[in-house]
Design a protein around this motif. Structure first.
Motif, PDB file in Angstrom:
ATOM      1  N   UNK B  19       0.838  -1.221   0.000  1.00  0.00           N
ATOM      2  CA  UNK B  19       0.000   0.000   0.000  1.00  0.00           C
ATOM      3  C   UNK B  19       0.862   1.256   0.000  1.00  0.00           C
ATOM      4  N   UNK B  51      -3.331   6.326 -11.535  1.00  0.00           N
ATOM      5  CA  UNK B  51      -3.391   6.851 -10.160  1.00  0.00           C
ATOM      6  C   UNK B  51      -4.648   6.320  -9.450  1.00  0.00           C
ATOM      7  N   UNK B  52      -5.772   6.307 -10.158  1.00  0.00           N
ATOM      8  CA  UNK B  52      -7.011   5.767  -9.574  1.00  0.00           C
ATOM      9  C   UNK B  52      -6.820   4.326  -9.126  1.00  0.00           C
ATOM     10  N   UNK B  53      -6.176   3.528  -9.996  1.00  0.00           N
ATOM     11  CA  UNK B  53      -5.977   2.110  -9.662  1.00  0.00           C
ATOM     12  C   UNK B  53      -4.993   1.941  -8.501  1.00  0.00           C
ATOM     13  N   UNK B  55      -4.613   4.049  -6.244  1.00  0.00           N
ATOM     14  CA  UNK B  55      -5.377   4.485  -5.070  1.00  0.00           C
ATOM     15  C   UNK B  55      -6.153   3.328  -4.452  1.00  0.00           C
ATOM     16  N   UNK B  56      -6.693   2.455  -5.323  1.00  0.00           N
ATOM     17  CA  UNK B  56      -7.425   1.285  -4.819  1.00  0.00           C
ATOM     18  C   UNK B  56      -6.476   0.365  -4.045  1.00  0.00           C
ATOM     19  N   UNK B  58      -3.694   1.386  -2.503  1.00  0.00           N
ATOM     20  CA  UNK B  58      -3.343   2.099  -1.266  1.00  0.00           C
ATOM     21  C   UNK B  58      -4.404   1.837  -0.189  1.00  0.00           C
ATOM     22  N   UNK B  59      -5.657   2.044  -0.578  1.00  0.00           N
ATOM     23  CA  UNK B  59      -6.718   1.972   0.439  1.00  0.00           C
ATOM     24  C   UNK B  59      -7.105   0.535   0.756  1.00  0.00           C
ATOM     25  N   UNK B  60      -7.258  -0.277  -0.298  1.00  0.00           N
ATOM     26  CA  UNK B  60      -7.671  -1.670  -0.079  1.00  0.00           C
ATOM     27  C   UNK B  60      -6.632  -2.442   0.707  1.00  0.00           C
ATOM     28  N   UNK B  62      -4.204  -1.278   2.541  1.00  0.00           N
ATOM     29  CA  UNK B  62      -3.839  -0.687   3.830  1.00  0.00           C
ATOM     30  C   UNK B  62      -4.857  -0.985   4.921  1.00  0.00           C
ATOM     31  N   UNK B 133      -8.106  -5.287  -9.942  1.00  0.00           N
ATOM     32  CA  UNK B 133      -8.402  -4.404  -8.796  1.00  0.00           C
ATOM     33  C   UNK B 133      -9.515  -5.031  -7.944  1.00  0.00           C
ATOM     34  N   UNK B 134     -10.555  -5.535  -8.624  1.00  0.00           N
ATOM     35  CA  UNK B 134     -11.668  -6.167  -7.886  1.00  0.00           C
ATOM     36  C   UNK B 134     -11.159  -7.396  -7.134  1.00  0.00           C
ATOM     37  N   UNK B 137      -9.207  -6.269  -4.121  1.00  0.00           N
ATOM     38  CA  UNK B 137     -10.080  -5.821  -3.021  1.00  0.00           C
ATOM     39  C   UNK B 137     -10.737  -7.024  -2.330  1.00  0.00           C
TER      40      UNK B 137
END
Lengths: 433, 161
Positions: B19, B51-53, B55-56, B58-60, B62, B133-134, B137
């Motif tokens: 992350x 960047x959007x991906x 970001x997923x 980073x957040x997912x 973390x 990404x899915x 997550x």
């Protein structure tokens, strides 16, 4: 049972679940899915759940939050705040209560690169309180002002709270940043006035410290200038469309990091700590946003926001009564859960009413922000006070009694912004046509 | 049991490393893009979607360590007024609810990822597929479940804060 009744029960269940110790974001998800599933269909609810989470997490716009938090964390771990405090100390330390005033000036300057209230309070609790101890300041004043200045980050750009408000209400983050500058500076000035008055009444609480020479003072200026340049670059860059808020967060973090590396203020471990801490804060905020998005779909089909808006309009009360009512709800709600969490939960409900009443959303955002500032320093959920009490090993009761005089500043600040919306809207209207 | 705790903690920490590497990548990629775009008129194509991906990630990725460290917002001052046994019952109940939530999210996120893969859903510019990404997550959701199972073990062991 009508949809509205389902909605009200859902909101009551969310608030009830909050008190069970479950993470607030997860409570919102549970109620959102169950409510939507009951009213529409379970397949639709589950499909919406994954899409909401996927879209919130896989979103370019939301990356602005971890980036600005990272900038604050790097500044925090690099000890930039100490230099800013030294600068203010050299200039105003020799007047009664001068070190407390230096804390206000240092923290206000630090806010230009750090949007986190807890980080600012933690920094100045470890930097300014020992210095004030050395010159015999009363702990009531030293801890009270450190906790209070921590709240300035809610209003002064680049405030994470304003970014969240902007995302929830689809308002311009640049406008919100600009709108926060004057109210933030006015409240900082009011903090100084309270210190001045307090030291006049009780001179022992803030004795004078030795006067610095002009050479000593000028030596501290370069650090402030660098912070000023980074601030102007970030805000100016967003304002003039040079870059997006996320890009501003990246550029700001990069510059602060370069500065810290150049000054040997941060090493690899320090950076890793900053990055990891940023992810904790960003995860906390974005999980709440994901939770409120899921809950929001359920609340939207119950039409509660529209009905609330209609009801508030039908009250036929003066503007100040309605806005004061909403602010009290934010204050009470935020005191019992968490101010940011309550803002994320309540704003989608009250925001349509604000639009319907014809109020400026940017102005309302400033009033909400000042309310959040009060919420983070009054019991029972006074996060900033807890941090200051823990770091300075001061009883909570002493910190609270030190904070109360500064609540006057926040109250006066709120009233001024309410009575004179131009304080908030002047700068964005001037610079962003 | 110690092995399970060790595995969950290490997995959460490993995901956290991924992350913050992603977060650093966002910063460096964005700064490079701004410089190239503004000064050399040569932007990095697809920065927005990369960047959007990231970001997923980073957040997912973390989130499990955030849950492990209990750094998400919760309110426990009422629960703490209960006797220890009452606190344990409430805490176990909330952990079970959270585990059900994340099992549900993980399961449906896999289904969603498969939908994205079958329909060949890709980003507009770089044509990067969305399904990883899915799936990422979904993995994060299952690790979250492990973290909350650990919480229940800690409650039984009297180590839950």
């Amino acid at each position: 049972m009508s949809e509205v009744e389902y909605g009200l029960i859902g909101l009551a269940v969310v608030l009830g679940m909050f008190l069970t110790g479950i993470e607030l974001a997860f409570a919102m998800i549970v109620v959102g899915v169950v409510g939507f599933g009951t009213l529409i269909s379970w397949d639709a609810a589950l499909s919406l759940l994954v899409k909401d989470i996927f879209n919130v997490f896989n979103s370019y716009s939301f990356t602005v939050i971890p980036l600005f938090v990272l900038m604050g964390q790097v500044s925090f771990n690099a000890g930039i705040a100490k230099r800013l405090f030294d600068f203010a100390h050299k200039f105003v330390g020799h007047i009664p209560g001068g070190l407390a005033m230096a804390t206000v000036v240092g923290a206000t300057t630090f806010k230009a690169i750090c949007g986190s209230s807890p980080a600012t309070a933690a920094t100045f609790a470890s930097v300014a309180v020992p210095e004030m101890d050395r010159y015999g300041y009363g702990r009531k004043l030293s801890t009270g002002i450190v906790a209070s200045v921590g709240t300035l980050g809610v209003l002064l750009p680049p405030s994470v709270t304003l970014i969240i408000y902007g995302i929830i209400t689809d308002s311009s983050i640049a406008r919100l940043f600009l709108a926060g500058i004057f109210p933030g500076l006015i409240i900082a000035f009011l903090f100084v006035c309270v210190i001045f008055g307090w030291c006049k009444i009780d001179p022992k609480i803030g004795p004078v410290s030795p006067k610095s020479t002009w050479v000593e003072r000028f030596k501290t200026l370069p650090d402030v200038l660098v912070v000023g340049v980074i601030f102007v670059l970030i805000i100016g860059g967003i304002l003039y469309g040079f870059f997006t808020p996320s890009e501003a967060g990246s550029v700001g973090t990069f510059l602060v990091l370069l500065l810290a590396i150049f000054k040997k203020d941060i090493n690899f471990q320090g950076y890793i700590k900053s990055a990891s801490e940023s992810i904790r804060t960003a995860g906390m905020v974005l999980s709440l946003i994901a939770g409120s998005t899921v809950l929001g779909h359920f609340i939207a089909i119950t039409k509660i926001p529209l009905i609330t808006a209609d009801w508030l309009v039908s009250l036929n009360q003066p503007a100040w009564v309605i806005v004061a009512m909403i602010s009290i709800i934010y204050l009470v709600g935020g005191s019992f859960i968490d101010d940011i969490a309550f803002m994320i939960l309540a704003t989608p409900i009250f925001y349509p009413a604000i639009l319907k009443l014809g109020y400026d959303p940017i102005w309302f955002g400033m009033l909400v922000a000042i309310t959040v500032m009060v919420g983070v320093i009054i019991p029972p959920m006074a996060v900033v006070v807890f941090i200051v009490s823990k770091i300075t090993k001061t009883p909570l009761s002493v910190v609270y009694s030190g904070v109360y005089p500064f609540l006057i500043s926040l109250f006066v600040g709120w009233v001024l912004v309410f009575l004179f919306p131009g304080i908030a809207t002047f700068l964005p209207n001037l610079l962003m046509k | 049991m110690t092995g399970f705790l060790w595995f969950t903690e290490k997995t959460s920490k490993l995901m956290d490393i991924i992350a913050y590497t992603a977060l650093t990548s966002i910063m460096l990629l964005t700064v490079t893009d701004v410089v190239l775009r503004r000064f050399f008129n040569a932007p990095i194509v697809g920065t927005y979607e990369i960047v959007g991906m990231l970001g997923a990630i980073v957040l997912g990725f973390g989130l499990p360590l955030s849950s492990w460290l209990r750094s998400l917002i919760y309110v426990d001052f009422i629960v703490k007024k209960f006797p220890q046994k009452g606190q344990d019952i409430i805490n176990i109940t909330t952990r079970i609810v959270v585990i059900i939530v994340f099992l549900t999210i993980g399961y449906h996120m896999i289904q969603y990822g498969t939908e994205l893969m079958v329909s060949r859903e890709v980003s507009m510019t770089r044509r990067i597929p969305f399904y990883p990404i899915a799936y990422g997550l979904a993995i994060s959701s299952f690790v979250q479940c492990l973290v909350h199972v650990v919480d229940i073990i800690k409650i039984f062991g009297g180590e839950y804060e």
